[in-house]
Every structure is written in structure tokens, then in C-alpha cells.
Design a protein around this motif. Structure first.
Motif, PDB file in Angstrom:
ATOM      1  N   UNK A  60     -15.833  -9.819  -7.365  1.00 41.60           N
ATOM      2  CA  UNK A  60     -14.534 -10.397  -7.468  1.00 41.60           C
ATOM      3  C   UNK A  60     -14.190 -10.932  -8.817  1.00 41.60           C
ATOM      4  N   UNK A  61     -14.963 -10.391  -9.839  1.00 45.12           N
ATOM      5  CA  UNK A  61     -14.571 -10.924 -11.379  1.00 45.12           C
ATOM      6  C   UNK A  61     -15.222 -10.033 -12.197  1.00 45.12           C
ATOM      7  N   UNK A  62     -14.826  -8.601 -12.077  1.00 44.58           N
ATOM      8  CA  UNK A  62     -15.380  -7.614 -13.001  1.00 44.58           C
ATOM      9  C   UNK A  62     -14.855  -8.061 -14.473  1.00 44.58           C
ATOM     10  N   UNK A  63     -15.430  -7.528 -15.482  1.00 44.96           N
ATOM     11  CA  UNK A  63     -15.223  -7.796 -16.872  1.00 44.96           C
ATOM     12  C   UNK A  63     -14.254  -6.870 -17.332  1.00 44.96           C
ATOM     13  N   UNK A  64     -13.457  -7.062 -18.347  1.00 47.11           N
ATOM     14  CA  UNK A  64     -12.805  -6.247 -19.178  1.00 47.11           C
ATOM     15  C   UNK A  64     -12.260  -6.780 -20.611  1.00 47.11           C
ATOM     16  N   UNK A  65     -12.241  -6.042 -21.666  1.00 47.68           N
ATOM     17  CA  UNK A  65     -11.987  -6.634 -23.053  1.00 47.68           C
ATOM     18  C   UNK A  65     -10.591  -7.435 -22.892  1.00 47.68           C
ATOM     19  N   UNK A  66      -9.485  -7.181 -22.262  1.00 44.07           N
ATOM     20  CA  UNK A  66      -8.585  -8.025 -22.089  1.00 44.07           C
ATOM     21  C   UNK A  66      -8.674  -9.148 -21.539  1.00 44.07           C
ATOM     22  N   UNK A  67      -9.554  -9.390 -20.195  1.00 43.24           N
ATOM     23  CA  UNK A  67      -9.800 -10.638 -19.794  1.00 43.24           C
ATOM     24  C   UNK A  67     -10.708 -11.388 -20.705  1.00 43.24           C
ATOM     25  N   UNK A  68     -11.595 -10.924 -21.141  1.00 42.57           N
ATOM     26  CA  UNK A  68     -12.593 -11.614 -22.089  1.00 42.57           C
ATOM     27  C   UNK A  68     -11.657 -12.525 -23.366  1.00 42.57           C
ATOM     28  N   UNK A  69     -10.451 -11.582 -24.003  1.00 45.88           N
ATOM     29  CA  UNK A  69      -9.865 -11.942 -25.048  1.00 45.88           C
ATOM     30  C   UNK A  69      -9.022 -13.261 -24.469  1.00 45.88           C
ATOM     31  N   UNK A  70      -8.535 -13.026 -23.209  1.00 43.46           N
ATOM     32  CA  UNK A  70      -7.718 -14.210 -22.647  1.00 43.46           C
ATOM     33  C   UNK A  70      -8.649 -15.368 -22.454  1.00 43.46           C
TER      34      UNK A  70
END
Length: 341
Positions: A52-62
Motif C-alpha cells: 500500500x506504499x510502493x516507492x517511486x523517485x517522485x514520492x521519495x523526492x516529495x
């Protein structure tokens, strides 16, 4: 604050999730050859992300931006970094930190290093997920209603567009927590000099560090609670630190109500421990050498003290070598604070 903290850079002992024989451990870290090691080296497995919380570069940057944003605190004067500095091993070099409202915490700030590899969170293990721990820390440490803070974030146009891009929705307590947690799962201590030594670069560490490992895994008995690759992770031990206190902290007992857990606390990873003084759950041990000395002594005679703690009869010179080994577990990854919108 950093200048006040800059002199406090040494380390602590804690525990692990794995118990192996000393002979087996020594075999697994013998460098295969004297050869240069090129590129990034990691002895750690990949971090697992929940469905329910997969990672992504945009999510990490946020999440990196939110980590630095004081809008998440009740007063608007503190951010997550107020208690977690990269140069201090993602701790804060204080015995006990204060919450945003000024209240003093009752336990020492733990390191964020390798937090994504843990299976249970807080010194007493009361959080079963990292997202739950992040939400609780945000609400309590930052002394804020997450819904109020989320409204502040939504009022910032740059954030509004980022949240739409990542989540297709406005900022909320739930997706702010998911962003922060995705970012925290990138805080890994790896690619240390010791990792390079294990991969064959025999010049990566000192002779004292090598001899320190031999003591750590042999006479010192440290690998009973601090086995590679994490050198401690998500297990609980009573090491006697609460013995004799007027109001002892019951630790894990608060969660399990099991008498066997009274005075037991989670064993942190020793990776990059040399950056994170002071040490232990109460923050009362000022230097890494003092922490090693305490553990080697067998600890205070608490009735619930773990039997794994025994006097190890280490000399001061041997303790120094173990400290040298622990220093070789320090990672050197670059870090630049994210710019807050």
C-alpha cells in the motif's frame, strides 16, 4: 546547533536479529583477494516496500522536502531534521531531545539509518509498521494535528501540484506519511570501509579494525546480538541500564505485559554507530568506548538482565580495537538537504 553538536561523534552498542557462531562469521568476512573494489558496495538486502506504499523517485523526492519542512510542526519552528542530522548518524547528539511543544522526551532519539530494514519500531517496539511509527512521531514529537499540517501543505502551490502528480489527490495525513516513510526507507548505512574490506579491498580498513572484528566476533561475544549484515536489528534485550534508577523505564514490558520483557529495549544496528553519540535508549553513555566498555563488563545486575551479557575481560587496548572496527562500519554516502517549496 550543528556547531554545538560537532564534538559529539562516537558510538553505542545494541542488538540483532541473527545469532551465528563466531567461526562461521569469521569465515564469511574473510576478503577473497587483494583487489580494488569499484562502484557501490552493499552487504544489505533490498528494502521491502509495503503493497500500500510502493516507492517511486517522485514520492521519495516529495518526502525529502517534507522532512525539511517546518510547516509539519505545531509551532512552525521545527522539522524532522531537528532530531535527525545526517552528520550525526541521523540522530541529534542530545541525551534526551525536546518535542516541538517543549516537553522533554523520556528516551534518546534513535538513528534513522536502516530503519526501512526493521520489522518493528520504537525502542519498545510498539509500532508494527513504519507508517504507523512515522504518523505517531509526527503527531507527538511535532506536537501537531496532522490534518492542520496537511492544510498548510496544501496551501503551497508547488506542493499541491506534486501531490497531484504522485497521488492524484491533495496532501493528506495519510499520503504525507507515505511520502515521509518512502524517503526514510532510503536512509541506508552501507558501502562502508568494512564492506569494501569484505569484498577484497584489504587496504580499506586498519589493522586495528581487523583485530577489532576478531574480538567483536570472538572473545567479546558481540555477534550474539550484533551479527552481520546489520550488526543488530529489531530484537529486544535487557542490558541492565535501568537497574538502580528511582523510576526505571520498563521498556518492552509496556507493550507485551510479559515480565520477561521488563527493562528490555530494541537493539539498534551498529552501522554508522560511530556518528551517533550519546548511546543507548537513555542516552546516558557519552562515548562509543564507554558503551563498548559497559557491554564488555556484563552490565548492571538487573534481575531481568539477558544471560547473553557476561563479563568479557577485555583490556582497554582490546576495547579500542573493537571501537576501531565499529568505526569502519560508517557509510560515506553524500547527502544534500532538499529545498523546501
Amino acid at each position: 546547533m550543528r556547531s554545538r553538536l560537532s564534538g559529539l561523534i562516537q558510538s553505542v552498542l545494541g542488538s540483532s536479529f541473527l545469532v551465528l557462531s563466531s567461526a562461521g562469521l569469521v569465515a564469511c568476512v574473510s576478503p577473497p583477494a587483494d583487489r580494488p573494489v569499484v562502484g557501490r558496495i552493499s552487504a544489505l538486502p533490498a528494502v521491502q516496500h509495503p503493497a500500500d506504499n510502493p516507492t517511486s523517485p517522485a514520492k521519495v523526492a516529495l518526502g525529502a522536502q517534507l522532512f525539511m519542512d517546518k510547516r509539519l510542526s505545531g509551532s512552525g519552528n521545527n522539522n524532522c531534521q531537528s532530531c535527525h542530522y545526517r552528520e550525526l548518524g541521523w540522530t541529534d547528539a542530545t541525551v534526551l531531545s525536546r518535542r516541538d511543544n517543549g516537553d522533554l522526551n523520556t528516551r534518546h532519539t534513535p538513528s534513522l539509518y536502516n530503519v526501512g530494514h526493521q520489522s518493528i519500531w520504537y525502542w519498545d517496539g510498539r509500532a508494527a509498521t513504519m507508517e504507523a511509527q512515522t504518523l505517531a512521531a509526527w503527531r507527538n514529537q511535532m506536537s501537531v494535528d496532522p490534518a492542520v499540517a496537511a492544510a498548510r501543505i496544501n496551501a503551497v502551490p508547488a506542493y499541491a501540484s506534486q501531490f497531484q502528480a504522485v497521488y492524484g489527490a491533495a496532501a493528506s495525513p495519510d499520503n504525507i506519511v507515505k511520502s515521509l516513510t518512502a524517503y526514510l526507507r532510503t536512509k541506508n548505512s552501507e558501502n562502508s570501509p568494512w564492506d569494501r574490506y569484505e569484498m577484497g579491498d584489504v587496504k580499506a580498513v586498519s589493522k586495528d579494525a581487523v583485530e577489532g572484528w576478531q574480538l567483536f566476533s570472538g572473545k567479546g561475544g558481540c555477534t550474539a546480538c550484533h551479527a552481520p549484515p546489520f550488526y543488530g536489528n529489531s530484537t529486544f534485550f535487557n542490558i541492565g541500564l535501568e537497574h538502580g534508577k528511582d523510576k526505571p523505564d520498563v521498556g518492552r514490558f509496556n507493550v507485551t505485559k510479559n515480565e520477561a520483557d521488563r527493562g528490555a529495549f530494541k537493539t539498534p544496528s551498529l552501522r554508522s554507530v560511530a556518528l551517533g553519540a550519546p548511546y543507548f535508549h537513555d542516552g546516558q553513555t557519552a562515548t562509543l568506548k564507554e558503551a563498548v566498555r559497559y557491554m564488555a563488563s556484563g552490565g548492571k545486575p538487573d534481575l531481568n538482565r539477558s544471560p547473553v551479557l557476561q563479563p568479557r575481560n577485555l583490556s582497554e587496548a582490546e576495547i579500542d580495537k573493537i571501537v576501531a572496527f565499529l568505526g569502519s562500519l560508517t557509510s560515506t554516502e553524500p547527502w544534500i538537504a532538499a529545498k523546501v517549496p
